[in-house]
Design a protein around this motif. Structure first.
Motif, mmCIF file in Angstrom:
data_model
loop_
_atom_site.group_PDB
_atom_site.id
_atom_site.type_symbol
_atom_site.label_atom_id
_atom_site.label_comp_id
_atom_site.label_asym_id
_atom_site.label_seq_id
_atom_site.Cartn_x
_atom_site.Cartn_y
_atom_site.Cartn_z
ATOM 1 N N ASN A 121 0.814 -1.225 0.000
ATOM 2 C CA ASN A 121 0.000 0.000 0.000
ATOM 3 C C ASN A 121 0.845 1.271 0.000
ATOM 4 O OD1 ASN A 121 0.873 0.491 2.616
ATOM 5 N ND2 ASN A 121 -1.119 0.146 3.590
ATOM 6 N N GLY A 122 2.169 1.142 0.174
ATOM 7 C CA GLY A 122 3.045 2.300 0.048
ATOM 8 C C GLY A 122 3.237 3.114 1.316
ATOM 9 N N ASP A 123 2.621 2.713 2.418
ATOM 10 C CA ASP A 123 2.814 3.426 3.686
ATOM 11 C C ASP A 123 3.891 2.714 4.519
ATOM 12 O OD1 ASP A 123 0.966 5.355 3.095
ATOM 13 O OD2 ASP A 123 -0.662 4.457 4.264
ATOM 14 N N PRO A 124 5.069 3.331 4.672
ATOM 15 C CA PRO A 124 6.174 2.647 5.360
ATOM 16 C C PRO A 124 5.863 2.376 6.837
ATOM 17 C CG PRO A 124 6.962 4.593 4.165
ATOM 18 C CD PRO A 124 5.465 4.661 4.176
ATOM 19 N N ILE A 125 6.480 1.317 7.358
ATOM 20 C CA ILE A 125 6.365 0.970 8.773
ATOM 21 C C ILE A 125 7.776 0.880 9.352
ATOM 22 C CG2 ILE A 125 5.543 -0.716 10.470
ATOM 23 C CD1 ILE A 125 3.665 -1.809 8.255
ATOM 24 N N VAL A 126 8.031 1.666 10.403
ATOM 25 C CA VAL A 126 9.302 1.558 11.116
ATOM 26 C C VAL A 126 9.086 0.565 12.250
ATOM 27 C CG1 VAL A 126 11.075 2.791 12.413
ATOM 28 C CG2 VAL A 126 9.800 3.973 10.606
ATOM 29 N N LEU A 127 9.747 -0.589 12.170
ATOM 30 C CA LEU A 127 9.550 -1.597 13.209
ATOM 31 C C LEU A 127 10.238 -1.161 14.496
ATOM 32 C CD1 LEU A 127 9.999 -4.948 11.258
ATOM 33 C CD2 LEU A 127 7.886 -3.811 11.942
ATOM 34 N N LEU A 128 9.557 -1.386 15.612
ATOM 35 C CA LEU A 128 10.125 -1.053 16.929
ATOM 36 C C LEU A 128 10.292 -2.338 17.748
ATOM 37 C CD1 LEU A 128 8.224 2.288 17.688
ATOM 38 C CD2 LEU A 128 10.454 1.950 16.610
ATOM 39 N N ASN A 129 10.511 -2.175 19.051
ATOM 40 C CA ASN A 129 10.977 -3.298 19.879
ATOM 41 C C ASN A 129 10.024 -4.488 19.955
ATOM 42 O OD1 ASN A 129 12.609 -1.087 20.357
ATOM 43 N ND2 ASN A 129 13.158 -1.803 22.396
ATOM 44 N N ASP A 130 8.703 -4.258 19.871
ATOM 45 C CA ASP A 130 7.763 -5.374 19.945
ATOM 46 C C ASP A 130 7.447 -5.957 18.569
ATOM 47 O OD1 ASP A 130 7.754 -4.884 22.615
ATOM 48 O OD2 ASP A 130 5.619 -4.413 22.803
ATOM 49 N N GLY A 131 8.143 -5.495 17.549
ATOM 50 C CA GLY A 131 7.890 -5.976 16.193
ATOM 51 C C GLY A 131 8.292 -7.436 16.031
ATOM 52 N N GLN A 132 7.750 -8.050 14.988
ATOM 53 C CA GLN A 132 8.026 -9.461 14.714
ATOM 54 C C GLN A 132 9.474 -9.646 14.279
ATOM 55 O OE1 GLN A 132 6.213 -7.350 13.010
ATOM 56 N NE2 GLN A 132 6.186 -7.783 10.810
ATOM 57 N N THR A 133 9.917 -10.913 14.213
ATOM 58 C CA THR A 133 11.324 -11.216 13.916
ATOM 59 C C THR A 133 11.574 -11.465 12.431
ATOM 60 O OG1 THR A 133 10.852 -13.527 14.401
ATOM 61 C CG2 THR A 133 11.755 -12.199 16.191
ATOM 62 N N THR A 134 10.524 -11.815 11.682
ATOM 63 C CA THR A 134 10.670 -12.029 10.239
ATOM 64 C C THR A 134 9.507 -11.354 9.520
ATOM 65 O OG1 THR A 134 9.377 -14.079 10.219
ATOM 66 C CG2 THR A 134 11.752 -14.310 10.558
ATOM 67 N N GLY A 135 9.717 -11.016 8.255
ATOM 68 C CA GLY A 135 8.647 -10.388 7.496
ATOM 69 C C GLY A 135 8.901 -10.508 6.006
ATOM 70 N N GLY A 136 7.865 -10.325 5.203
ATOM 71 C CA GLY A 136 7.982 -10.532 3.765
ATOM 72 C C GLY A 136 7.846 -9.272 2.929
ATOM 73 N N TYR A 137 7.945 -8.091 3.570
ATOM 74 C CA TYR A 137 7.889 -6.844 2.801
ATOM 75 C C TYR A 137 9.309 -6.377 2.479
ATOM 76 C CZ TYR A 137 3.093 -6.418 4.603
ATOM 77 O OH TYR A 137 1.779 -6.624 4.928
ATOM 78 N N PRO A 138 9.493 -5.704 1.330
ATOM 79 C CA PRO A 138 10.809 -5.137 1.037
ATOM 80 C C PRO A 138 11.195 -4.102 2.097
ATOM 81 C CG PRO A 138 9.332 -4.954 -0.871
ATOM 82 C CD PRO A 138 8.500 -5.436 0.268
ATOM 83 N N LEU A 139 12.502 -3.940 2.301
ATOM 84 C CA LEU A 139 13.006 -2.987 3.294
ATOM 85 C C LEU A 139 13.531 -1.737 2.600
ATOM 86 C CD1 LEU A 139 14.959 -5.400 5.688
ATOM 87 C CD2 LEU A 139 12.586 -4.625 5.842
ATOM 88 N N LEU A 140 13.132 -0.570 3.127
ATOM 89 C CA LEU A 140 13.607 0.710 2.593
ATOM 90 C C LEU A 140 14.952 1.089 3.184
ATOM 91 C CD1 LEU A 140 10.184 2.503 2.871
ATOM 92 C CD2 LEU A 140 11.458 2.192 0.738
ATOM 93 N N GLY A 141 15.339 0.397 4.257
ATOM 94 C CA GLY A 141 16.581 0.715 4.947
ATOM 95 C C GLY A 141 16.404 0.442 6.427
ATOM 96 N N THR A 142 17.397 0.856 7.217
ATOM 97 C CA THR A 142 17.351 0.642 8.658
ATOM 98 C C THR A 142 17.723 1.955 9.350
ATOM 99 O OG1 THR A 142 18.168 -1.594 8.242
ATOM 100 C CG2 THR A 142 18.171 -0.853 10.532
ATOM 101 N N VAL A 143 16.949 2.330 10.357
ATOM 102 C CA VAL A 143 17.242 3.547 11.124
ATOM 103 C C VAL A 143 18.575 3.357 11.849
ATOM 104 C CG1 VAL A 143 16.427 5.068 12.969
ATOM 105 C CG2 VAL A 143 14.777 3.947 11.443
ATOM 106 N N ILE A 144 19.437 4.361 11.821
ATOM 107 C CA ILE A 144 20.736 4.209 12.485
ATOM 108 C C ILE A 144 20.536 4.109 13.998
ATOM 109 C CG2 ILE A 144 21.943 5.447 10.614
ATOM 110 C CD1 ILE A 144 22.353 7.756 12.651
#
Lengths: 221, 309
Positions: free
Chosen positions: B238-261
């Motif tokens: 759908n084009g709305d990015p999600i920044v995963l935080l500490n309670d996020g899952q360990t695996t996922g199937g969406y492409p990654l835009l990058g990682t927050v430093i």
């Protein structure tokens, strides 16, 4: 030239080893090499976490200093590693096949429920990796005869221990959770217990089979 | 003990969270703003990893049933101790029967309350943190509620008032590059980095969802599951990015835009719904320097406190 895995530095202390483009036909052999690679990396004690996923491995380093070393070492290790070196444990999952969707699955495929039970319980499944929730195993090996599209409407609560089918996958729910898979049975085997020294029964690379239990509650008039 | 008179919006026990269990599908959990936790603990001469209370939005009320010393950090949620205003970044002596109340703030979302000696709940899988999804850790794996008793050790020793400022808040978040640059393509990644986002109200400890009004980030890629972690930025179709935080899952199937430093991830603890966020890709060297700067800030604080405590 044969394709090679892609290796990316995700951060200064984590790497993605991606072999998912190597062979579409033999995902299981590639996954066996992923488990063997995981085991090798684990033995070095240089990682906080090693997370195998679908034909990939994400590596989380204890120290930034080791990043370049591993960027260079991983392709060489991959060439050397044999898929046969990894041996997981085998688990027997005693299952009562009385799930509320078992008739739906049988009807969908024009099978009897006994046939569904036979097909589901005669296969040997490989634990590709865990994810989604603690102790949830992504299993390889569901017979194509049982591939069933997910429910149109997910259930708000799938009870802990439910054995279910969703599309080409089968799995066991380690805890109560919402879910869209068809429930075909139930197991009392505990897959995840946070208070246990070994919290998770099943590890990536293990194998399992479902052992049908006779439903003692059933009466035959 | 600390008695919960009112739990407010979300009150949980957290420390640095769980390490070494991601391959079993176990999330990290832990304080979303670990630097607030560290500074609050340092002010009390605690260990950095001692468990603290994470107070989201505020509106909670806590009664102490023993003497102790506390330190507040993170967002200013208008706290009062028996009606007297108290401020983030400072330590305060607390007497038996005193009541600590939180209002709510105009900036920031989460406050951290450390107590002398740390919160004493039982460790589960190496951490005292609450895993709200898998329901373990903390107290019965859940958010705290009215009537809960939070175990702490009484402290009657000396008390020296000290304070510390927090690392600066920023809205421009720095990112490591995307591992899926070839798949997503440069135009999409350029658009992503040139867009200002609004934090969705549908954000929580699992992830911050970002909204925008362009449709150029919509895509139809699906990937085999791969490992993800706090700081991974997923791009669902759908084009709305999600920044995963500490309670996020360990695996996922969406492409990654990058990682927050590492140095910027804690900022997501304090973004409120409708806040604006922007991103900038940086090099691995810049990410390392930013982390060094932040570690330096904490190291200086430790040295300064050593001379005062």
């Amino acid at each position: 030239m044969k394709p090679t895995p892609h290796i990316y530095a995700l951060t200064n202390s984590s790497l993605l080893f991606d072999a998912s483009h190597l062979d579409a036909k033999d995902k299981l052999s590639i996954q066996k090499k992923i488990w063997a690679l995981t085991n090798h990396c684990k033995s070095t004690d240089e990682f906080t976490d090693l997370v195998p996923a679908m034909n990939s491995l994400t590596l989380y380093l204890k120290s930034d200093k080791d990043l370049n070393k591993w960027l260079q070492a991983l392709p060489l290790l991959w060439d050397d590693i044999k898929s046969s070196t990894f041996k997981g444990q085998h688990h027997l999952i005693e299952t009562t096949y009385n799930g509320e969707d078992i008739n739906y699955v049988a009807n969908y495929h024009n099978l009897s429920t006994d046939e569904v039970i036979n097909i589901h319980s005669k296969a040997k499944y490989h634990v590709l990796f865990l994810g989604f929730q603690p102790g949830f195993a992504y299993l390889h090996g569901l017979d194509e005869q049982l591939h069933t599209p997910r429910r149109d409407e997910p259930r708000v609560r799938v009870p802990k221990g439910s054995v279910a089918i969703g599309a080409a996958q089968t799995g066991i729910y380690p805890a109560d959770t919402p879910g869209g898979w068809h429930i075909i049975g139930h197991t009392n085997t505990s897959l995840f217990d946070s208070t246990s020294a070994q919290p998770c029964l099943i590890q990536p690379g293990d194998t399992l089979e479902f052992v049908p239990l006779v439903n003692k509650g059933a009466t035959h008039d | 003990m600390i008695k919960v008179l009112k739990s407010g919006v979300l009150l949980t026990i957290q420390d640095f969270g769980r390490v070494g269990y991601r391959h079993l599908g176990v999330s990290k959990a832990g304080s979303l703003d670990p630097f607030a936790q560290i500074i609050a603990n340092k002010l009390l001469n605690n260990n950095d990893n001692d468990a603290v209370l994470e107070i989201t939005v505020g509106l909670c009320e806590l009664e102490f049933t023993c003497d102790t010393v506390i330190a507040l950090h993170g967002a200013d949620l208008q706290a009062t101790l028996d009606g007297q205003a108290i401020y983030p970044g400072w330590t305060y002596a607390v007497k038996n029967k005193q009541v600590l109340s939180f209002g709510t703030g105009r900036a920031g979302l989460r406050a951290y309350l450390a107590v002398k000696g740390g919160i004493q709940n039982t460790e589960v899988m190496g951490s005292k943190s609450t895993d709200l999804n898998a329901r373990f850790g903390g107290i019965e794996g859940r958010a705290l509620t009215t009537g809960d008793e939070i175990p702490i050790t009484p402290y009657y020793g000396e008390f020296i008032k000290v304070g510390a400022i927090a690392p600066a808040q920023r809205k421009l978040i720095r990112l490591y590059p995307s591992p899926h640059a070839n798949l997503l393509g440069k135009p999409l990644l350029d658009t992503f980095a040139a867009t200002a986002y609004k934090v969705s109200t549908n954000s929580n400890r699992m992830g911050v969802r970002l909204e925008h009004n362009k449709n150029s980030l919509v895509h139809s890629h699906s990937l085999p599951s791969l490992g993800v972690s706090p700081g991974s930025i997923q791009l669902p179709p759908n084009g709305d990015p999600i920044v995963l935080l500490n309670d996020g899952q360990t695996t996922g199937g969406y492409p990654l835009l990058g990682t927050v430093i590492e140095a910027d991830l804690h900022q997501f603890a304090q973004f409120r719904p409708l806040d604006t966020v922007e991103f900038k890709y940086v090099t691995f060297e810049e990410a390392a320097q930013a982390k060094q700067k932040l570690d330096g800030h904490l190291h200086q604080l430790s040295l300064a406190l050593k001379n005062n405590l």
